[in-house]
Design an enzyme around this catalytic site. Structure first.
Site, PDB file in Angstrom:
ATOM      1  NE  ARG A 181      -3.548   0.608   2.735  1.00 39.24           N
ATOM      2  CZ  ARG A 181      -3.229   1.559   3.610  1.00 39.24           C
ATOM      3  NH1 ARG A 181      -2.180   1.444   4.388  1.00 39.24           N
ATOM      4  NH2 ARG A 181      -3.955   2.643   3.709  1.00 39.24           N
ATOM      5  CG  LEU A 193       2.382   3.718   4.318  1.00 38.73           C
ATOM      6  CD1 LEU A 193       3.749   3.500   4.955  1.00 38.73           C
ATOM      7  CD2 LEU A 193       1.262   3.299   5.277  1.00 38.73           C
ATOM      8  CG  HIS A 201      11.964   0.400  -5.164  1.00 44.08           C
ATOM      9  ND1 HIS A 201      10.605   0.282  -5.411  1.00 44.08           N
ATOM     10  CD2 HIS A 201      12.552   0.621  -6.369  1.00 44.08           C
ATOM     11  CE1 HIS A 201      10.384   0.439  -6.709  1.00 44.08           C
ATOM     12  NE2 HIS A 201      11.548   0.639  -7.312  1.00 44.08           N
TER      13      HIS A 201
HETATM   14  C1  GRF Z   1      10.645  -7.169  -2.631  1.00 41.50           C
HETATM   15  O1  GRF Z   1      11.127  -7.305  -3.930  1.00 41.50           O
HETATM   16  C2  GRF Z   1      10.778  -5.749  -2.163  1.00 41.50           C
HETATM   17  O2  GRF Z   1      11.868  -5.077  -2.717  1.00 41.50           O
HETATM   18  C3  GRF Z   1       9.498  -5.120  -2.636  1.00 41.50           C
HETATM   19  O3  GRF Z   1       8.539  -6.111  -2.488  1.00 41.50           O
HETATM   20  C4  GRF Z   1       9.160  -7.393  -2.549  1.00 41.50           C
HETATM   21  C5  GRF Z   1       8.778  -8.099  -1.289  1.00 41.50           C
HETATM   22  O4  GRF Z   1       9.204  -9.436  -1.246  1.00 41.50           O
HETATM   23  N1  GRF Z   1       9.203  -3.922  -1.906  1.00 41.50           N
HETATM   24  P1  GRF Z   1       9.043 -10.252   0.091  1.00 41.50           P
HETATM   25  O5  GRF Z   1       7.580 -10.148   0.518  1.00 41.50           O
HETATM   26  O6  GRF Z   1       9.948  -9.643   1.112  1.00 41.50           O
HETATM   27  O7  GRF Z   1       9.437 -11.642  -0.260  1.00 41.50           O
END
Ligand code: GRF
Length: 227
Positions: free
Chosen positions: A102, A104, A120
């Site tokens: 989401r 924020l 990210h």
């Molecule tokens: C990861 O690639 C992270 O960079 C992004 O969402 C994904 C989450 O993966 N924000 P997980 O749920 O930690 O396996």
């Protein structure tokens, strides 16, 4: 009884992990936190649904989970105020987004300014938003990776705390590249969080600086796996 002159022990910082999906970064952080001398307590895993893999992983890891269903009848700032209340009830110091899908609201970000961290899957400022691996392949970049950053009011644009770079190989497809970046995420997120919580990483404006003796050589600034 004589009064002790020794200062009371400093409170251990309390971390909440906000999740919406698979939970692999949650697991990486939890495994690091189970090691010696981790500087914080994983006090809460907050999700909006029970039936997601991240919640199952959190429960298997013995982390305290709170499910806070989102009320679709209220707007995003009001939903976020409920999240804030939940975090404040748990006396949370650091809010760590680990696959939290989401966006924020600005009011939430202001309320917790400087204490919300995200990971990210790109080398920001390249490829903010979704489908980063597909876009990296389409752009033909030779280096891709992940970024841990503070969350501010703009999308994927807060101060960069750490980055991990991986090569883009000639026969990569989206899944292969995503897998390589995810491994880098798991290497990157725990130590960056740790440094932030310990005060070895300080943010001034848009720039984060490593402080202390190892600052010049800190390997987290760029990490390229060879394999
Ligand atoms: C990861 O690639 C992270 O960079 C992004 O969402 C994904 C989450 O993966 N924000 P997980 O749920 O930690 O396996």
């Amino acid at each position: 009884m004589p009064k002790s002159d020794s200062p009371s022990p400093a409170a251990v910082p309390r971390v909440a992990l906000l999740v919406s999906g698979r939970g692999s970064n949650l697991e990486a952080i939890a495994r690091a936190a189970a090691g010696q001398s981790w500087p914080a307590c994983l006090a809460l895993v907050l999700a909006h649904r029970e039936d997601i893999p991240a919640v199952r992983r959190a429960r298997e890891l013995g982390l305290p989970v709170r499910i806070l269903p989102l009320n679709p009848a209220i707007d995003r700032p009001a939903q976020d105020a409920q999240i804030s209340q939940c975090l404040e009830e748990a006396a949370i110091d650091w809010i760590v987004l680990a696959g939290y899908m989401r966006i924020l609201s600005p009011a939430f970000v202001r309320r917790h300014a400087g204490r919300v961290v995200n990971i990210h899957p790109s080398l920001l400022p390249a490829f903010p938003g979704l489908h980063t691996h597909r876009r990296a392949l389409a752009a033909g970049v030779k280096l891709h990776g992940a970024t841990v950053h503070l969350v501010d009011e703009a999308l994927d644009a807060g101060p960069i705390l750490g980055q991990a770079a991986v090569p883009v190989l000639p026969d990569d497809d989206e899944a292969r590249l995503a897998g390589r970046v995810l491994q880098a995420e798991h290497r990157l997120y725990p130590p960056v969080l740790r440094a932030l919580i310990e005060g070895r990483l300080r943010v001034c404006g848009q720039r984060a600086r490593w402080v202390g003796a190892s600052a010049a050589a800190d390997p987290l600034l760029l990490w390229v796996p060879v394999a």
